[in-house]
Motif scaffolding. Structure first.
Motif, short mmCIF file in Angstrom:
data_model
loop_
_atom_site.label_atom_id
_atom_site.label_comp_id
_atom_site.label_asym_id
_atom_site.label_seq_id
_atom_site.Cartn_x
_atom_site.Cartn_y
_atom_site.Cartn_z
N GLY A 154 43.03 38.87 39.84
CA GLY A 154 43.77 39.37 41.00
C GLY A 154 45.27 39.42 40.75
N ARG A 155 45.77 38.44 40.00
CA ARG A 155 47.21 38.34 39.75
C ARG A 155 47.68 39.28 38.65
N VAL A 156 46.90 39.38 37.55
CA VAL A 156 47.35 40.12 36.37
C VAL A 156 46.81 41.54 36.34
N ARG A 157 45.61 41.77 36.88
CA ARG A 157 44.99 43.09 36.80
C ARG A 157 44.84 43.77 38.16
N ALA A 158 45.51 43.21 39.18
CA ALA A 158 45.45 43.79 40.54
C ALA A 158 44.00 44.05 40.95
N LEU A 159 43.15 43.07 40.65
CA LEU A 159 41.71 43.23 40.85
C LEU A 159 41.21 42.13 41.80
N PRO A 160 41.12 42.42 43.08
CA PRO A 160 40.59 41.41 44.02
C PRO A 160 39.17 41.02 43.63
N THR A 161 38.97 39.75 43.37
CA THR A 161 37.69 39.29 42.83
C THR A 161 37.32 37.95 43.46
N LYS A 162 36.05 37.76 43.72
CA LYS A 162 35.52 36.48 44.18
C LYS A 162 34.76 35.83 43.03
N PRO A 163 34.77 34.50 42.95
CA PRO A 163 34.04 33.83 41.87
C PRO A 163 32.57 34.25 41.79
#
Length: 456
Positions: A154-163
């Motif tokens: 989310g921080r580096v690849r602008a990719l909102p992700t859940k575990p």
């Protein structure tokens, strides 16, 4: 007592022990003593040859060490199988070391791997892991690593992700293998790939029953408008930094690619192999952020830390995740927890980001040194693609045979792969070029490599 006739011993002079050793070695080499022949005990052979038992024991030990004999307690001494001459064989790594200049793409600067830090993370992990955590792992991956990766992406690849979206794999290769198996189980038999692209990727899909269908790539990325005619329901793309051409998928092509996936119920497999290495501006955000229900995201530490760690990950649409976790369970029950937990600590402590900043500062001058040397030495060679990654493609003058040039360079100890070798057919070769990796060599070595290409 078995008689062992060693005629050379009789003429051995005062060095009868050495003469017996040489005669026995020659008898084995020549086949006079065939494999699996059981030899007399050291006591018996000493009596036959008139030598001390200690001399014969030392003789046997020497030939065991050289591989001529096998000795097992309780089973005596036998002649070892010698189907080939006794000679040292080179490992793949040793064979690669014969290059004077290895410009193979896709290899990071392995000398920069943070050995002391990694060892500290593993020690801390082992000291704090519970007994239960040393049992069989969660097939989807260590919970702490999946949580840290969700934050990192989310921080580096602008990719909102859940575990719970993530599955940890043994590198990107296993991630693609699991997807291939899942697609095959769904009845798919074809998969679209970029053309040119990594040949190993196509070989992987072929090995798992999927026929790779090449979709041409130009300066704007994969020609997504050709996908409807491919009869494929899945496509693999390197959108942030196409391999090998080094271009980024432009906005119009991104929209077209995702529209195709929506309209055909298709799947885009986003291989984000080295997007963190962008030198002139932030990297483009991940495709998956735009269409999480249609994109499976693949990543690994191979280009940031080291391929040897064999840690990768998949970020999956919900309907695919359960199938992939089942495939992972059946394959190997899950990846080793210790290195996963160590990577989680590295991410949480900021060590991964620090290493990435160090390597960015290292690779940019190396890329610049290579391009400057090429511009001076070969002004007709033109670099292609964005300022990113661990390699650059140089376009050669029209009419150049890049395969022949690559072979000529190899004969001089320079590993510089031809662009044509990444094409899926002769007709799809975009232009003559070389694919040159620069991350693993210092600026001075890169300048020397270019000078060696010219022959001076």
């Amino acid at each position: 007592m078995r008689e062992l006739l060693l005629p050379a011993v009789a003429s051995g002079g005062g060095r009868r022990g050495k003469a017996a050793e040489s005669a026995l070695r020659e008898a084995i080499r020549s086949g006079t003593l065939p494999k699996n022949t059981r030899l007399p005990s050291s006591r018996d052979l000493a009596g036959q040859l008139g030598l001390s038992r200690g001399t014969v024991t030392a003789l046997y030990e020497q030939l065991v060490a050289e591989g001529y004999l096998l000795s097992k307690h309780g089973s005596g001494t036998t002649v070892a199988p010698l189907d080939q001459p006794q000679q040292a064989t080179k490992s793949p790594t040793e064979a690669q070391a014969t290059w004077a200049f290895d410009l193979k793409p896709g290899v990071p600067a392995l000398s920069t791997f943070p050995r002391a830090e990694w060892l500290a993370y593993e020690r801390e992990t082992l000291a704090t892991m519970s007994d239960a955590e040393l049992g069989y792992p969660d097939p989807a991956g260590h919970p702490e690593l999946r949580a840290e990766l969700a934050s990192y992406l989310g921080r580096v690849r602008a990719l909102p992700t859940k575990p719970e979206d993530i599955v940890i794999t043994s590198g990107a290769a296993e991630a693609l293998t699991l997807l291939a198996r899942t697609l095959y189980a769904q009845g798919q038999r074809r998969i679209a790939v970029e053309d040119p692209s990594h040949s190993g990727q196509s070989e992987l899909f072929t090995a798992h029953g999927l026929r790779p269908i090449g979709i041409p790539v130009d300066d704007s990325g994969i020609q997504a408008g050709l996908l409807p005619d491919s009869d494929c329901s899945a496509v693999v793309v390197t959108a942030a930094h196409q391999f090998p051409l080094g271009v980024a998928l432009d906005a119009a092509r991104r929209r077209a690619l995702l529209a195709w996936a929506r309209e055909t119920d298709g799947l885009v497999i986003e291989d984000d192999y080295d997007a963190e290495h962008r030198y002139d501006r932030p990297a483009l955000g991940a495709l998956r952020a735009l269409e999480p229900e249609r994109v499976a995201y693949v990543g690994s530490v191979s280009k940031v830390l080291a391929p040897a760690l064999r840690i990768g990950w998949l970020v999956l649409p919900p309907e695919l995740r359960a199938q992939v976790v089942t495939a992972k369970t059946l394959h190997d029950l899950g990846c080793a927890p210790l290195p996963q937990a160590a990577l989680a600590r590295m991410l949480r402590s900021g060590g991964y980001d620090r290493h990435l900043r160090r390597t960015r500062r290292l690779y940019r001058p190396r890329r610049d040194a290579l391009l400057d040397a090429l511009a001076t030495t070969f002004p007709g060679w033109r670099p292609v693609g964005i300022a990113a990654g661990l390699h650059v493609v140089v376009r050669l003058p029209e009419g150049t045979d890049d395969v022949t040039l690559s072979a000529d360079l190899a004969a001089r100890g320079i590993n510089a792969p031809a662009l044509a070798t990444y094409a899926h057919s002769p007709a799809s070769r975009p232009y003559p070029g070389l694919v040159l990796g620069y991350a693993a060599l210092t600026p001075d070595r890169l300048r020397a490599a270019v000078a060696a290409m010219r022959g001076r």
